[in-house]
Design a protein around this motif. Structure first.
Motif, PDB file in Angstrom:
ATOM      1  N   ASP A  80      48.841  35.778  35.492  1.00 46.86           N
ATOM      2  CA  ASP A  80      49.210  35.521  34.086  1.00 46.86           C
ATOM      3  C   ASP A  80      48.445  36.759  33.289  1.00 46.86           C
ATOM      4  N   ARG A  83      50.057  40.149  34.098  1.00 43.21           N
ATOM      5  CA  ARG A  83      51.562  40.332  34.273  1.00 43.21           C
ATOM      6  C   ARG A  83      51.959  41.369  32.904  1.00 43.21           C
ATOM      7  N   GLU A  88      55.561  42.358  36.663  1.00 43.98           N
ATOM      8  CA  GLU A  88      56.064  41.195  37.486  1.00 43.98           C
ATOM      9  C   GLU A  88      55.745  40.971  39.056  1.00 43.98           C
ATOM     10  N   ALA A  91      51.825  40.599  39.464  1.00 49.80           N
ATOM     11  CA  ALA A  91      51.720  39.385  39.026  1.00 49.80           C
ATOM     12  C   ALA A  91      51.829  38.517  40.151  1.00 49.80           C
TER      13      ALA A  91
END
Length: 149
Positions: A80, A83, A88, A91
């Motif tokens: 989190d 990100r 993405e 993450a």
């Protein structure tokens, strides 16, 4: 927590110097900073074109610094946190960190192998500043992709 700049991320990575993993868990042979550098360097050797995978190896130890009392939630928190800055895929790789009890795709297997080898590898993995440009490129690419959307 959400990292907003490369400088914040680099400061946290520097802060990992001298910080060890949680008691009772497998520890790298060195501090989190050294383990992160070795893991990223091993990924660079094995997958030189995959910058996102390399940076995932570099940032995954941040959870040990930021959430030392929450070993189960570290990967989620770290994912989190990175990100918005790194995208993405980074993450996802950090969230689904290398674990023997979960199925893994090729990327996660490479990350797991580099992380394990990084615990015992006795080589000079360079310095953190060597990674600044790679992190900046990923952050800039993420920013450009958001501008297009």
């Amino acid at each position: 927590m959400e990292l907003r700049s490369v400088e914040e991320l680099m400061d946290l990575l520097y802060a990992c110097r001298g910080t060890w993993g949680a008691p009772g868990h497998a520890r790298p042979s060195g501090d989190l900073h050294d383990h992160a550098l070795r893991t990223a360097a091993l990924l660079r050797r094995g997958r030189p074109a995959d910058k996102e995978l390399q940076v995932a190896g570099l940032v995954q130890p941040l959870g040990g610094l930021l959430w030392p009392g929450d070993p189960a939630g570290r990967a989620d928190h770290t994912a989190d946190a990175v990100r918005a800055l790194l995208g993405e895929r980074v993450a996802r790789l950090v969230r689904h960190r290398p674990r023997r009890d979960l199925p893994a795709d090729d990327d996660l297997l490479a990350l797991r192998q580099a992380s394990e080898e990084g615990r015992s590898a006795g080589f000079d993995a360079g310095v953190l500043e060597d990674w600044r440009t790679v992190v900046e490129l990923l952050a800039a690419r993420k920013s450009r992709l958001e501008a297009v959307d």
